[in-house]
Design a protein around this motif. Structure first.
Motif, PDB file in Angstrom:
ATOM      1  N   ALA A 200      -6.421   2.465  -6.533  1.00 49.09           N
ATOM      2  CA  ALA A 200      -7.645   2.649  -7.312  1.00 49.09           C
ATOM      3  C   ALA A 200      -8.566   3.656  -6.626  1.00 49.09           C
ATOM      4  CB  ALA A 200      -8.365   1.322  -7.483  1.00 49.09           C
ATOM      5  N   ASP A 202      -7.570   5.965  -4.792  1.00 48.39           N
ATOM      6  CA  ASP A 202      -6.890   7.254  -4.915  1.00 48.39           C
ATOM      7  C   ASP A 202      -7.259   7.965  -6.215  1.00 48.39           C
ATOM      8  OD1 ASP A 202      -5.016   9.061  -3.680  1.00 48.39           O
ATOM      9  OD2 ASP A 202      -3.684   8.612  -5.352  1.00 48.39           O
ATOM     10  N   VAL A 203      -7.394   7.218  -7.312  1.00 44.85           N
ATOM     11  CA  VAL A 203      -7.746   7.890  -8.570  1.00 44.85           C
ATOM     12  C   VAL A 203      -9.249   8.094  -8.691  1.00 44.85           C
ATOM     13  CG1 VAL A 203      -5.712   7.024  -9.777  1.00 44.85           C
ATOM     14  CG2 VAL A 203      -7.873   5.798 -10.000  1.00 44.85           C
ATOM     15  N   GLY A 204     -10.006   7.742  -7.647  1.00 43.67           N
ATOM     16  CA  GLY A 204     -11.408   8.128  -7.625  1.00 43.67           C
ATOM     17  C   GLY A 204     -12.415   6.991  -7.696  1.00 43.67           C
ATOM     18  N   ALA A 205     -11.966   5.742  -7.650  1.00 46.46           N
ATOM     19  CA  ALA A 205     -12.913   4.632  -7.771  1.00 46.46           C
ATOM     20  C   ALA A 205     -13.647   4.394  -6.457  1.00 46.46           C
ATOM     21  CB  ALA A 205     -12.175   3.361  -8.188  1.00 46.46           C
ATOM     22  N   GLN A 209     -16.790   0.190  -8.177  1.00 48.89           N
ATOM     23  CA  GLN A 209     -15.856   0.252  -9.314  1.00 48.89           C
ATOM     24  C   GLN A 209     -14.578  -0.516  -9.015  1.00 48.89           C
ATOM     25  OE1 GLN A 209     -15.996   4.465  -9.157  1.00 48.89           O
ATOM     26  NE2 GLN A 209     -17.295   4.686 -10.966  1.00 48.89           N
ATOM     27  N   ARG A 213     -13.669  -3.400 -11.577  1.00 51.07           N
ATOM     28  CA  ARG A 213     -12.589  -3.077 -12.510  1.00 51.07           C
ATOM     29  C   ARG A 213     -11.214  -3.516 -12.019  1.00 51.07           C
ATOM     30  NH1 ARG A 213     -13.568   1.197 -15.988  1.00 51.07           N
ATOM     31  NH2 ARG A 213     -11.611   0.481 -16.870  1.00 51.07           N
TER      32      ARG A 213
ATOM     33  N   THR B  77      -6.360  14.813  -4.312  1.00 49.23           N
ATOM     34  CA  THR B  77      -4.960  14.454  -4.141  1.00 49.23           C
ATOM     35  C   THR B  77      -4.674  13.229  -4.990  1.00 49.23           C
ATOM     36  OG1 THR B  77      -5.525  13.012  -2.297  1.00 49.23           O
ATOM     37  CG2 THR B  77      -4.881  15.243  -1.740  1.00 49.23           C
ATOM     38  N   ALA B  78      -3.408  13.028  -5.327  1.00 49.69           N
ATOM     39  CA  ALA B  78      -3.037  11.795  -6.025  1.00 49.69           C
ATOM     40  C   ALA B  78      -1.723  11.323  -5.440  1.00 49.69           C
ATOM     41  CB  ALA B  78      -2.909  12.028  -7.516  1.00 49.69           C
ATOM     42  N   MET B  79      -1.599  10.013  -5.333  1.00 47.11           N
ATOM     43  CA  MET B  79      -0.477   9.470  -4.581  1.00 47.11           C
ATOM     44  C   MET B  79       0.364   8.538  -5.446  1.00 47.11           C
ATOM     45  SD  MET B  79      -0.428   8.489  -0.775  1.00 47.11           S
ATOM     46  CE  MET B  79       0.462   7.253   0.081  1.00 47.11           C
ATOM     47  N   PHE B  98      -7.616   4.970 -16.383  1.00 46.06           N
ATOM     48  CA  PHE B  98      -8.670   4.513 -15.463  1.00 46.06           C
ATOM     49  C   PHE B  98      -9.340   5.671 -14.705  1.00 46.06           C
ATOM     50  CE2 PHE B  98      -9.820   2.413 -11.306  1.00 46.06           C
ATOM     51  CZ  PHE B  98     -10.955   1.791 -11.795  1.00 46.06           C
ATOM     52  N   GLY B  99      -8.516   6.516 -14.084  1.00 44.61           N
ATOM     53  CA  GLY B  99      -9.074   7.626 -13.321  1.00 44.61           C
ATOM     54  C   GLY B  99      -9.865   8.596 -14.194  1.00 44.61           C
ATOM     55  N   GLN B 101     -11.450   7.742 -16.983  1.00 44.64           N
ATOM     56  CA  GLN B 101     -12.705   7.075 -17.347  1.00 44.64           C
ATOM     57  C   GLN B 101     -13.733   7.221 -16.231  1.00 44.64           C
ATOM     58  OE1 GLN B 101     -11.315   3.128 -18.011  1.00 44.64           O
ATOM     59  NE2 GLN B 101     -10.542   3.571 -20.067  1.00 44.64           N
ATOM     60  N   LEU B 102     -13.254   7.130 -14.982  1.00 46.41           N
ATOM     61  CA  LEU B 102     -14.179   7.280 -13.860  1.00 46.41           C
ATOM     62  C   LEU B 102     -14.788   8.676 -13.855  1.00 46.41           C
ATOM     63  CD1 LEU B 102     -12.119   5.557 -11.023  1.00 46.41           C
ATOM     64  CD2 LEU B 102     -14.042   4.611 -12.280  1.00 46.41           C
ATOM     65  N   ARG B 103     -14.045   9.628 -14.424  1.00 41.88           N
ATOM     66  CA  ARG B 103     -14.566  10.999 -14.493  1.00 41.88           C
ATOM     67  C   ARG B 103     -15.384  11.224 -15.751  1.00 41.88           C
ATOM     68  NH1 ARG B 103     -10.589  10.534 -11.406  1.00 41.88           N
ATOM     69  NH2 ARG B 103      -9.976  11.952  -9.735  1.00 41.88           N
ATOM     70  N   ARG B 146       0.199   8.329 -13.912  1.00 40.83           N
ATOM     71  CA  ARG B 146      -1.168   8.000 -13.523  1.00 40.83           C
ATOM     72  C   ARG B 146      -1.687   9.001 -12.489  1.00 40.83           C
ATOM     73  NH1 ARG B 146      -2.063   2.204 -10.816  1.00 40.83           N
ATOM     74  NH2 ARG B 146      -1.158   3.221  -9.015  1.00 40.83           N
ATOM     75  N   LEU B 150      -4.456  13.183 -13.583  1.00 42.43           N
ATOM     76  CA  LEU B 150      -5.710  13.623 -12.971  1.00 42.43           C
ATOM     77  C   LEU B 150      -5.647  15.092 -12.554  1.00 42.43           C
ATOM     78  CD1 LEU B 150      -6.326  10.455 -10.815  1.00 42.43           C
ATOM     79  CD2 LEU B 150      -7.376  11.062 -12.985  1.00 42.43           C
TER      80      LEU B 150
END
Ligand code: ATP
Ligand code: MG
Lengths: 301, 357
Positions: A200, A202-205, A209, A213, B77-79, B98-99, B101-103, B146, B150
């Motif tokens: 989570a 990693d995707v920017g949370a 958050q 979430r 980066t994305a893992m 999810f990612g 939405q955070l943006r 996922r 991004l």
């Protein structure tokens, strides 16, 4: 299967599978004693009590009536005590979660010496009986108690003790509930793996958050369990409100005891008990449903 | 379009040095594999790039800008993780969204992107499933979607397919390579499976005990392993201890050609099994060895040969060649590498002896 299979090849004798009715019989036999104990000591008396509160004697024959309940809800003292109990219960629950969530999160994610110490401290109230706790709190929070003395040494004289006020009940009940709540929440949080949290992030949370979430939805069950069991314990509590709380309004536990013991009105006490029981039963049902859904999910996966 | 620079990266866990002075650059659109044995620090290195671990010292730059001080949620980066890490309470589409939405992207855009990324990993129509309703391979594909949705500058993968069965693993890595080529995304892939690295990578960084032993294209790593560790780790290799004295190289009691200018002392000679050829008659420069064991591997056979005063050798035999256990074969090394004291190896290539031609 063919009957002559044994003549065609030598097979090892396999134990005949037990018929399922026998397995079931054994299982029931094992759980019967505690079940009967519960039926005779809890369910039957509770049903009898409930039935008594709903019957009236009309010329020797029993008839149905709601008069006792109408009387309860028409009595301002009874209603204010019930409302007070709700109020204290909800405020206490709120404070419990406000205190225990940070503690549980800390214990889940921190490691090292300090975390160990915090863990021990959080569990400490578990080993202190309610009466002792109440007197300790009186000593600490009372007028000229430890806190008062320390504050006056520091030059602060305006201290007004919460002793014999609703705040003291909340304080005592929160203290009593911390260990259980922290245990349940920490166990729930440990089910959420580091990898789920890292992905989570990693995707920017951010932390907030991630908590709302990712973590909270996954520990909704432990939260519901902590909520319902704490609710039951607090709503029906007696020792802490009796020793620390005000003379009026009273929480239901204290109210019942006084109605029964001091005013010698067992019928009214019984009505109060049934009302308390019904409210707790609703919350108890929530607990049972939560546990059952968890069990079902574990079986499915 | 992105490059990654690592300079002087160290990572210390208490008294354990997990990563030791790593320096390299990953080019734009390059597929780099980090390959090494278990515990050599691969994951730690990747996790430092992702931002889950802080390097003890060193600098990480993406497109020449330092990200060392940025936390993981702020890095481009994305893992994709080794373990299944889809959030179990979210549907596939919610996991991917999810990612986004955070943006704070508009709803319609998110929906479109989720759809495209699922199509990319061939999972269109799986939007409403929960992770528990997917197979392991499908879960890892969703995890890839996922990460890709991004549009990260660098895609990081830590043994993403290692918990899948062999056939699925091969299929998914081919698919990953296809997607990576199509998107031209810069990627780092961690694995301890050399076949995976050799088939996927533009370049391989071979890691050992926290540092990079060699960084080169797969063919070069295979042909000229820069150290004994790499020689041993990649592919099948015969490593034979030898000594040089007076310009002559002795393997046990047998002399072989020494590379020029080698001073006296111990060396190690590395010979790939495929560089050992079988002659039909004994030769002064060949070894006559006994066949200890033959294993049939389908389109070729692998044999273990022995002779007194020499360690056993692995060799590959064509199907057509007649050979049986306890029989004798005359083998000749036409190419080998000579290693000494951690220096780069010296290569010896020899023509076949005349009578063998
Ligand atoms: N959080 C940590 N705390 C302490 N030591 C760690 C930590 N993470 C890794 N290490 C140590 O660092 C070294 C490298 O670990 P790392 O996980 O990077 O290896 P790896 O190459 O990914 O291995 P594998 O192929 O088994 O995944 C190991 O010795 C490991 O024990
Ligand atoms: Mg690893």
């Amino acid at each position: 299967m063919k009957d002559d299979s044994d003549t065609l090849m030598t097979t090892l004798p396999t134990p005949a599978p037990r018929p399922s009715w026998r397995k079931a019989a054994i299982a029931y036999a094992l759980i019967a004693p505690p079940l009967l104990l519960m039926v005779f000591l809890i369910f039957i008396p509770a049903l009898q009590s409930t039935a008594r509160t709903l019957t009236v004697d009309v010329n020797g024959t029993p008839g149905f009536t709601l008069s006792r309940y109408i009387a309860f809800f028409q009595d301002p003292v009874s209603v204010s005590n019930l409302m007070f109990t709700f109020q204290i219960t909800l405020i206490t629950l709120l404070v419990i979660f406000l205190v225990c969530f940070p503690l549980a999160l800390y214990l889940r994610f921190a490691n090292g010496r300090l975390a160990g110490a915090v863990q021990v401290l959080a569990l400490f109230p578990l080993f202190v009986p309610g009466v002792i706790l109440a007197f300790a709190l009186i000593r600490f929070l009372g007028t000229r108690g430890t806190l008062d003395t320390m504050l006056s040494i520091a030059g602060f004289t305006g201290f007004r003790t919460p002793y014999l006020k609703p705040d003291a009940i909340v304080f005592g009940l929160v203290w009593e509930s911390i260990p259980f709540t922290v245990l349940v929440l920490t166990a729930g949080l440990r089910q959420v793996s580091d990898a789920l949290i890292e992905s989570a992030r990693d995707v920017g949370a951010n932390n907030w958050q991630i908590f709302w979430r990712i973590i909270l939805p996954q520990i909704s069950r432990p939260v519901l369990i902590a909520f319902s069991l704490n609710f039951l314990g607090i709503f029906g509590s007696y020792t802490i409100p009796y020793l620390l709380g005000p003379a009026a309004p009273q929480m239901m536990g204290v109210f019942m005891q006084q109605t029964f013991g001091q005013y010698r009105r067992p019928d009214d006490a019984e009505t109060q008990a049934v009302i308390t029981f019904l409210i707790c039963a609703v919350v108890g049902l929530l607990y049972v449903r939560t546990v059952a859904s968890q069990r079902k999910q574990e079986q499915d996966s | 379009m992105a490059t990654l620079d690592l300079t002087g990266i160290y990572k210390q866990f208490g008294s354990v040095t997990a990563v030791h002075d790593v320096n390299f650059q990953v080019q734009d659109g390059e597929f780099m594999c980090i390959l090494g044995p278990s515990g050599c620090g691969k994951s730690t290195l990747l996790r430092m790039v992702a931002g889950f671990e802080m390097p003890t010292s060193g600098d990480i730059r993406i497109d020449s800008e330092s990200v060392t001080a940025l936390s993981a949620n702020r890095r481009p980066t994305a893992m994709v993780f080794q373990k299944y890490t889809l959030w179990p309470h979210m549907k596939v589409s919610e996991n991917i969204a999810f990612g986004l939405q955070l943006r704070r992207l508009p709803r319609a855009v998110i929906e479109q992107k989720v759809k495209e990324s699922l199509a990319l990993v061939s999972l269109s129509g799986y939007e409403d499933r929960y992770p528990a309703q997917l197979s392991g391979g499908q879960q890892q594909r969703v995890a890839l979607a996922r990460a890709l949705v991004l549009e990260p500058k660098i895609l990081l993968l830590d043994e993403p397919f290692s918990s899948l069965d062999a056939i699925l693993r091969v299929r998914l890595r081919e698919e990953l390579r296809r997607i990576q080529r199509r998107l031209k995304i810069t990627a780092i892939f961690v694995t301890h499976d050399q076949e995976e690295a050799l088939t996927l990578a533009d370049r391989i960084a071979v890691m050992n005990a926290g540092h990079i032993e060699q960084l080169a294209a797969p063919s070069e790593i295979y042909a000229s392993p820069s150290s004994l560790f790499v020689a041993d780790f990649i592919g099948a290799m015969n490593l034979i201890p030898g000594t040089v004295s007076g310009g002559r190289l002795m393997l046990g009691a047998l002399p072989v050609d020494a590379p020029a200018g080698l001073s006296d002392g111990p060396v190690t000679v590395a010979i790939r099994p495929e560089d050992l050829v079988v002659l039909d008659a004994p030769q002064a420069s060949a070894w006559s060895m006994t066949v200890e064991q033959i294993s049939d591997l389908g389109y070729y056979r692998r044999a273990i040969l022995e002779m007194p005063g020499m360690q056993s050798l692995k060799i590959f035999l064509p199907k057509a060649l007649e050979a049986q256990e306890r029989g004798t074969l005359h083998v000749y090394a036409r190419r080998y590498l000579v290693y000494r004291d951690g220096n780069a190896p010296q290569e010896v290539v020899r023509g076949l002896p005349v009578s063998a031609a």
